[in-house]
Design a protein around this motif. Structure first.
Motif, mmCIF file in Angstrom:
data_model
loop_
_atom_site.group_PDB
_atom_site.id
_atom_site.type_symbol
_atom_site.label_atom_id
_atom_site.label_comp_id
_atom_site.label_asym_id
_atom_site.label_seq_id
_atom_site.Cartn_x
_atom_site.Cartn_y
_atom_site.Cartn_z
ATOM 1 N N LYS A 24 0.833 -1.195 0.000
ATOM 2 C CA LYS A 24 0.000 0.000 0.000
ATOM 3 C C LYS A 24 0.870 1.248 0.000
ATOM 4 O O LYS A 24 1.989 1.254 0.509
ATOM 5 C CB LYS A 24 -0.894 0.025 1.237
ATOM 6 C CG LYS A 24 -1.849 -1.140 1.360
ATOM 7 C CD LYS A 24 -2.635 -0.992 2.657
ATOM 8 C CE LYS A 24 -3.563 -2.170 2.860
ATOM 9 N NZ LYS A 24 -4.276 -2.062 4.147
ATOM 10 N N SER A 26 1.754 4.982 1.381
ATOM 11 C CA SER A 26 1.740 5.485 2.753
ATOM 12 C C SER A 26 0.444 6.213 3.068
ATOM 13 O O SER A 26 -0.067 6.153 4.187
ATOM 14 C CB SER A 26 2.938 6.417 2.963
ATOM 15 O OG SER A 26 2.894 7.496 2.029
ATOM 16 N N GLY A 27 -0.131 6.900 2.078
ATOM 17 C CA GLY A 27 -1.392 7.605 2.305
ATOM 18 C C GLY A 27 -2.542 6.661 2.579
ATOM 19 O O GLY A 27 -3.332 6.874 3.509
ATOM 20 N N ARG A 28 -2.658 5.584 1.825
ATOM 21 C CA ARG A 28 -3.723 4.615 2.043
ATOM 22 C C ARG A 28 -3.539 3.885 3.366
ATOM 23 O O ARG A 28 -4.520 3.589 4.066
ATOM 24 C CB ARG A 28 -3.752 3.612 0.895
ATOM 25 C CG ARG A 28 -4.206 4.209 -0.433
ATOM 26 C CD ARG A 28 -4.226 3.158 -1.515
ATOM 27 N NE ARG A 28 -5.124 2.074 -1.190
ATOM 28 C CZ ARG A 28 -5.219 0.946 -1.888
ATOM 29 N NH1 ARG A 28 -4.423 0.758 -2.942
ATOM 30 N NH2 ARG A 28 -6.080 0.010 -1.539
ATOM 31 N N PHE A 30 -2.143 5.104 6.045
ATOM 32 C CA PHE A 30 -2.500 6.047 7.112
ATOM 33 C C PHE A 30 -4.018 6.150 7.261
ATOM 34 O O PHE A 30 -4.549 6.146 8.379
ATOM 35 C CB PHE A 30 -1.892 7.416 6.813
ATOM 36 C CG PHE A 30 -2.348 8.490 7.760
ATOM 37 C CD1 PHE A 30 -1.834 8.562 9.050
ATOM 38 C CD2 PHE A 30 -3.293 9.424 7.366
ATOM 39 C CE1 PHE A 30 -2.262 9.547 9.928
ATOM 40 C CE2 PHE A 30 -3.723 10.405 8.230
ATOM 41 C CZ PHE A 30 -3.209 10.471 9.522
ATOM 42 N N LYS A 31 -4.711 6.243 6.121
ATOM 43 C CA LYS A 31 -6.175 6.332 6.172
ATOM 44 C C LYS A 31 -6.790 5.068 6.760
ATOM 45 O O LYS A 31 -7.777 5.127 7.507
ATOM 46 C CB LYS A 31 -6.728 6.582 4.770
ATOM 47 C CG LYS A 31 -6.382 7.960 4.209
ATOM 48 C CD LYS A 31 -6.930 8.121 2.793
ATOM 49 C CE LYS A 31 -6.561 9.491 2.218
ATOM 50 N NZ LYS A 31 -7.074 9.654 0.824
ATOM 51 N N ASP A 32 -6.196 3.932 6.419
ATOM 52 C CA ASP A 32 -6.703 2.667 6.959
ATOM 53 C C ASP A 32 -6.545 2.617 8.474
ATOM 54 O O ASP A 32 -7.481 2.240 9.201
ATOM 55 C CB ASP A 32 -5.959 1.503 6.309
ATOM 56 C CG ASP A 32 -6.420 0.158 6.843
ATOM 57 O OD1 ASP A 32 -7.555 -0.244 6.530
ATOM 58 O OD2 ASP A 32 -5.645 -0.487 7.576
ATOM 59 N N GLN A 33 -5.386 3.009 8.979
ATOM 60 C CA GLN A 33 -5.160 3.015 10.413
ATOM 61 C C GLN A 33 -6.034 4.045 11.111
ATOM 62 O O GLN A 33 -6.553 3.811 12.209
ATOM 63 C CB GLN A 33 -3.677 3.287 10.705
ATOM 64 C CG GLN A 33 -2.744 2.172 10.273
ATOM 65 C CD GLN A 33 -3.024 0.872 11.006
ATOM 66 O OE1 GLN A 33 -3.420 0.868 12.175
ATOM 67 N NE2 GLN A 33 -2.823 -0.242 10.308
ATOM 68 N N LEU A 34 -6.216 5.211 10.477
ATOM 69 C CA LEU A 34 -7.064 6.250 11.061
ATOM 70 C C LEU A 34 -8.508 5.771 11.172
ATOM 71 O O LEU A 34 -9.171 5.982 12.202
ATOM 72 C CB LEU A 34 -6.988 7.520 10.212
ATOM 73 C CG LEU A 34 -7.830 8.710 10.705
ATOM 74 C CD1 LEU A 34 -7.373 9.153 12.083
ATOM 75 C CD2 LEU A 34 -7.745 9.857 9.711
ATOM 76 N N ALA A 35 -9.012 5.136 10.120
ATOM 77 C CA ALA A 35 -10.378 4.614 10.164
ATOM 78 C C ALA A 35 -10.521 3.543 11.233
ATOM 79 O O ALA A 35 -11.540 3.472 11.933
ATOM 80 C CB ALA A 35 -10.771 4.052 8.796
ATOM 81 N N ARG A 36 -9.497 2.716 11.381
ATOM 82 C CA ARG A 36 -9.532 1.685 12.405
ATOM 83 C C ARG A 36 -9.586 2.286 13.806
ATOM 84 O O ARG A 36 -10.355 1.847 14.666
ATOM 85 C CB ARG A 36 -8.314 0.770 12.257
ATOM 86 C CG ARG A 36 -8.378 -0.506 13.089
ATOM 87 C CD ARG A 36 -7.050 -1.248 12.966
ATOM 88 N NE ARG A 36 -6.752 -1.547 11.581
ATOM 89 C CZ ARG A 36 -7.178 -2.645 10.959
ATOM 90 N NH1 ARG A 36 -7.912 -3.531 11.602
ATOM 91 N NH2 ARG A 36 -6.852 -2.851 9.694
#
Length: 306
Positions: A24, A26-28, A30-36
């Motif tokens: 992935k 780095s932007g995707r 980060f968004k995945d971890q933020l949503a989690r």
């Protein structure tokens, strides 16, 4: 030719040894971890008031449930200042009203769902579905006022337990219809077609194939709908005020329930009444919890899932 091959190799996505595409960005990530993090934070924030309410109810009402008199004695002759008594009259009233409500709601709800899924076509089906949606959004106090206007004001009948059942029926039917409708839609069409190919009539296919296949899911929806109406209070206050004695006749006199017992004892500031309020609340929570567990247990053996 060699030039084209070089360009294609340079632009093609790189694959790993395990066959997956490149990692992935780095932007995707980060968004995945933020949503989690947001999801789990919202979950724990929603869990705080639930755990708080359950813990407070268990702490303040658990002592009442440990007393054998709570399950065997009514509140007859017990004043607000006097300790003792039990909730058997309210438990019986709640279970009787819930049973009669289910007896009326389940056939109407299941048959309506069968009609909408198997036969519903044209304006009539759209009208029925629209009315079910309207009933789904009706507040419980509106259902109670409607039955009061019809039962007491129009027909001059007395406020009795059966009138409460009619109001609760208005709240339970849409839940049963929607849950049954969804379970019937999950039944594979191949089962229906195989039955038709053998020359089985449609009505018998529904009775012998479709409904039995979705039976466990239908029962789960019924139990969840029943658990929902058992906690309603507004229709009971309007149509069936509280009485401290055992009353099991739906057509003669008032009938006590756990919600009205809570409503009756809560305004009292004396400690015996406060204890009875928390004890009745905990009893109602346990009954609804058992119904939900039973619904989940039955749902695990649903033929639709298998």
């Amino acid at each position: 030719m060699s030039t084209l091959t070089t360009v294609d190799d340079a632009t093609a996505p790189q694959t790993r040894v395990d066959g997956s595409f490149g990692g992935k960005s780095s932007g995707r990530a980060f968004k995945d971890q933020l949503a989690r993090v947001v999801m789990w934070t919202a979950f724990f924030v929603a869990l705080i008031p639930l755990v708080w309410i359950l813990a407070a109810t268990f702490v303040k009402g658990g002592r009442m449930l440990l007393d054998i008199d709570w399950w065997t004695v009514s509140q007859s002759g017990i004043t607000a200042r006097r300790e003792g008594g039990g909730a058997v009259h309210a438990i019986q009233g709640t279970l009787i009203q819930a049973g009669v409500t289910a007896l009326i709601s389940v056939p109407i709800g299941v048959l309506t769902a069968v009609y909408l899924v198997e036969y519903g076509r044209g304006r009539l089906a759209k009208a029925v579905s629209f009315m079910v949606d309207i009933l789904t959004g009706i507040p419980s106090i509106v259902a109670g006022l409607f039955i009061y206007a019809l039962w007491v004001t129009t027909f001059n009948f007395q406020r009795v337990g059966f009138a409460v059942c009619l109001a609760l029926t208005m709240l339970m039917i849409p839940t049963v219809v929607r849950s049954t409708e969804e379970m019937l839609k999950l039944v594979p069409n191949e089962l229906r077609e195989a039955s038709y190919a053998l020359g089985v009539p449609k009505w018998k296919t529904i009775m012998k194939v479709v409904v039995p296949t979705a039976f466990s899911g239908i029962v789960t929806g019924i139990l969840l709908g029943l658990a929902r109406v058992m906690g309603e209070t507004a229709p009971l206050i309007i149509l069936g005020p509280y009485t401290p004695v055992i009353a099991t006749n739906l057509f003669d006199g008032l009938m006590p329930t756990l919600p009205t017992m809570i409503y009756q004892n809560y305004p009292e500031s004396l400690q015996p009444s406060v204890d009875r309020t928390w004890g009745a609340a905990l009893t109602l929570i346990l009954i609804i919890f058992i119904l939900n567990l039973l619904g989940r247990f039955i749902g695990r053996f649903s033929k639709v899932r298998s």
